[in-house]
Write an enzyme that holds these catalytic residues in place. Structure first.
Site, mmCIF file in Angstrom:
data_model
loop_
_atom_site.group_PDB
_atom_site.id
_atom_site.type_symbol
_atom_site.label_atom_id
_atom_site.label_comp_id
_atom_site.label_asym_id
_atom_site.label_seq_id
_atom_site.Cartn_x
_atom_site.Cartn_y
_atom_site.Cartn_z
ATOM 1 N N VAL A 93 3.394 65.105 11.962
ATOM 2 C CA VAL A 93 4.159 66.172 12.639
ATOM 3 C C VAL A 93 4.603 66.909 11.558
ATOM 4 O O VAL A 93 4.858 68.203 11.473
ATOM 5 C CB VAL A 93 5.130 65.632 13.429
ATOM 6 C CG1 VAL A 93 6.213 64.859 12.928
ATOM 7 C CG2 VAL A 93 5.675 66.819 14.441
ATOM 8 N N GLU A 128 8.656 62.294 19.119
ATOM 9 C CA GLU A 128 9.370 60.922 19.230
ATOM 10 C C GLU A 128 9.006 59.809 18.295
ATOM 11 O O GLU A 128 7.511 60.032 17.826
ATOM 12 C CB GLU A 128 9.368 60.503 20.828
ATOM 13 C CG GLU A 128 8.206 60.295 21.256
ATOM 14 C CD GLU A 128 7.161 59.509 20.822
ATOM 15 O OE1 GLU A 128 7.422 58.465 20.405
ATOM 16 O OE2 GLU A 128 6.090 60.170 20.670
ATOM 17 N N GLY A 152 1.568 60.576 19.123
ATOM 18 C CA GLY A 152 3.021 60.845 19.399
ATOM 19 C C GLY A 152 3.523 61.740 18.128
ATOM 20 O O GLY A 152 2.795 62.573 17.613
ATOM 21 N N GLU A 153 5.137 61.473 17.971
ATOM 22 C CA GLU A 153 5.646 62.351 16.723
ATOM 23 C C GLU A 153 5.800 63.830 17.126
ATOM 24 O O GLU A 153 6.688 64.378 16.621
ATOM 25 C CB GLU A 153 4.705 62.360 15.538
ATOM 26 C CG GLU A 153 4.486 61.031 14.953
ATOM 27 C CD GLU A 153 3.759 61.145 13.581
ATOM 28 O OE1 GLU A 153 3.405 62.321 13.108
ATOM 29 O OE2 GLU A 153 3.241 60.210 12.928
ATOM 30 N N GLY A 154 5.347 64.244 18.249
ATOM 31 C CA GLY A 154 5.205 65.691 18.424
ATOM 32 C C GLY A 154 3.987 66.300 17.867
ATOM 33 O O GLY A 154 3.958 67.514 17.979
#
Length: 348
Positions: A92, A166, A307-309
């Site tokens: 990200v 997240e 995830g992470e964006g």
């Protein structure tokens, strides 16, 4: 909590559709980019939408349930990845840098003390949630505090677009339980490998989640379910989503866990969904079912489950392009281009 306004706006929707239909192209030929342009125009309330100073909010926290082996990675990975985000080395981080997206990391409840630095917000409610098999992951007060933290952080960020990210070892378990409870689905149908569990470990995970759901059978209201199952990062994102929706920011939703925050927010305020664009369909098993429950159509399907964006950052250029086409593409009249005469049969 006052109800969110309905931003359907038929007159603006018609004006946007007319503008799209008058561009120098066959009718509807930009496909879903046209619907995306119209949605952004409705969110921002203009026929000439322009996205400004996009902000990625990566909310991080630990989960007490992780100690029961629901993840393939140890909990220490949560704080280590927060350091990686801030050092610029995570996926990200790379994508935010590439696309000019502001990267904001929030410690919502990581079991680690971070040194203060730019881009890091310390909003630690507690050092990780409690074990949801022994009691609620969060007290009602802790859940409310996390939601308020999300609202407060978002209010201080510039721009008119929020991207959700997240980090939290164990948070696919929380997302699966929220989906099972709020959508009335069997937890076995919405639980996957998370960070990479093998088939036997997934079955153990499902068994644990069944026990937790039974332990909190009375937690059926959205905030009760959120407090029961966690986590602090999901609650903080829920607050950020509610605040962004009130401010009429475009909300670009990442994968399974980020969508779980939108799920809670939408059960509290259904008109939240009018402000959301769903970036992608995750490879995590429950995400397609969660999107279906929300009647959401994602932009991409790349098998992502990081995830992470990261998925939101990858989808971001599509939003920028949709707005640019609406603002800058010539009309038939301005370009002096003839329209297709619908009364004349098309030549092949």
């Amino acid at each position: 909590m006052n109800p969110l306004t309905d931003i359907t706006q038929p007159d603006l929707a018609q004006a946007l559709q007319r503008a799209l239909d008058n561009k120098t192209k066959p009718m509807g030929s930009l496909g879903r980019l046209e619907a995306l342009a119209q949605r952004i125009g409705l969110i921002l309330g203009t026929e000439r939408p322009e996205l400004r100073a996009p902000q990625m909010l990566v909310c991080a926290a630990d989960h007490g349930l992780a100690a029961r082996g629901v993840s393939a990675f140890p909990s220490d990975v949560t704080w280590q990845m927060v350091e990686n985000f801030l050092a610029g080395g995570a996926a990200v981080s790379v994508l935010a840098r590439q696309h000019g997206i502001g990267l904001n990391v929030v410690d919502c409840g990581v079991r680690h003390d971070f040194a203060a630095r730019e881009g890091l917000f310390i909003r630690k409610v507690a050092p990780g949630t409690a074990d949801a098999l022994e009691g609620p992951a969060m007290s009602a007060a802790q859940c409310a505090q996390a939601i308020d933290n999300g609202r407060e952080v978002l209010r201080g960020l510039p721009g008119n677009a929020l991207l959700l990210g997240e980090m939290g070892i164990g948070n696919t378990s929380a997302a699966s339980m929220l989906l099972a409870r709020l959508a009335g689905l069997d937890v076995a149908d919405v639980t996957g490998a998370g960070t990479g569990l093998d088939a036997a470990a997934v079955q153990r995970k499902i068994g644990i989640l069944r026990e937790v759901l039974a332990r909190h059978a009375e937690a059926t209201a959205p905030l009760d379910a959120l407090a029961a199952f966690g986590g602090f990062e999901i609650a903080t994102l829920t607050g950020a989503v509610l605040q962004a929706a009130e401010e009429r920011r475009v909300i670009l939703v990442d994968g399974f866990i980020a969508t779980a925050a939108v799920l809670v927010a939408a059960h509290l305020q259904p008109n939240v969904l009018q402000r959301c664009v769903f970036a992608h369909c995750s490879g995590e098993r429950g995400h397609a079912l969660m999107l279906a429950h929300l009647k959401a159509v994602p932009l991409l399907d790349l098998g992502l489950r990081l995830g992470e964006g990261s998925g939101a950052a990858l989808a971001w250029p599509l939003l920028v392009s949709a707005c640019a086409l609406l603002r800058e593409m010539a009309s038939f009249e301005s370009a002096g281009v003839s329209r297709q005469d619908e009364t004349t049969p098309a030549r092949h």
